[in-house]
Design an enzyme around this catalytic site. Sequence first.
Site, PDB file in Angstrom:
ATOM      1  N   HIS A 112      -2.682   5.238 -11.079  1.00  0.00           N
ATOM      2  CA  HIS A 112      -3.104   3.867 -11.355  1.00  0.00           C
ATOM      3  C   HIS A 112      -4.509   3.631 -10.803  1.00  0.00           C
ATOM      4  CE1 HIS A 112       1.347   3.727 -11.092  1.00  0.00           C
ATOM      5  NE2 HIS A 112       1.211   2.997 -12.182  1.00  0.00           N
ATOM      6  N   HIS A 135      -3.947  -1.256  -4.402  1.00  0.00           N
ATOM      7  CA  HIS A 135      -3.979  -2.398  -5.316  1.00  0.00           C
ATOM      8  C   HIS A 135      -4.264  -3.717  -4.598  1.00  0.00           C
ATOM      9  CE1 HIS A 135      -2.800  -0.002  -8.671  1.00  0.00           C
ATOM     10  NE2 HIS A 135      -1.585   0.256  -8.217  1.00  0.00           N
TER      11      HIS A 135
END
Length: 336
Positions: A161, A122
């Site tokens: 994710h 991320h």
Amino acid sequence: MRFGYSDTCLDHNPGPRHPESPDRLRAIREGLKRKHGVEYVESDPATLETIAAVHDREYLEEVREFCANGGGNWDPDTTAVEATWDAAIQSAGLACWAAETALDGADGRETPFSLGRPPGHHAVFDDAMGFCFVNNVAVATQYAIDERDAERVAIVDWDVHHGNGTQDILYDRGDVFFVSLHEGGLYPGTGEIDEIGEGDGEGTTMNVPMPPAADDVDYLAALDDVIAPALGAFDPDLLLVSAGFDAHRHDPISRIRLSTEAYALMTDRIRTLADDVDAALAFVLEGGYGLEVLADSVALVHETFDGREPIEPDGDVSVDVDETLGEVAEAHGLEY
């Protein structure tokens, strides 16, 4: 397998209620105690120069100073302590070790798997988010290109994710093919099918947003029917897996319904793909927050390389997933 590991990565401790805890690595190590052929290797931490090849240097200096001053909440999800900087550069160094070891010819039972934390996928070019400060797999990718003369690198991110940071850093690159297989609509809300790259990188980003309740059969169809053909055509020298284990049906953080066996099956598919294109193969740990299923799933990845044959699932691809894969194939000019 050969696992990259360092106790330094245990020192990053965001707090007792934070899901990205040092217990993740402890659980994995405990789960591997009963397995044959497990070897641990500690690498050097990545240098600031190596990390700055994919991250803004001012941002990195800011993180280092933030940690030196005791850390705190970088954002509501991403917390640092004084030891976080050392853990982050160690985690990036372990990812570089995995890439380098694979390119040196380690395969089969010697296939490298980097067990670093904090995770990385991320972290964008100039910011931390989603528990991540340094994008480990992006650092390893650039290291392989700069220091090991890899010409083309592919990344398959099967964390639940979307790997928004990896996409952000590599979006305009024609020498890196990034695939993210994730739950659509989940944090951080990116990773739509039409995000395919830009400039020299147009067509080298593939997002496969899976609907909630997608299962083993659905994920294998994605690998077999769209991901493998695309990466086969790309023909990478190195294939890196951003290996998150939070798509497991018993992980507390998602709605995807993968079994533990799914990770053996996906590992086998990825291994076959790497063999078919003669690419070096390495794994880099990302998420996974149910400690028992995280440990069991990593152990099953190891067992797959140690000779265990995965068990194929029964059932058909769901209608929603079939539609999604058709759209992904159309976006990338693939037959489906």
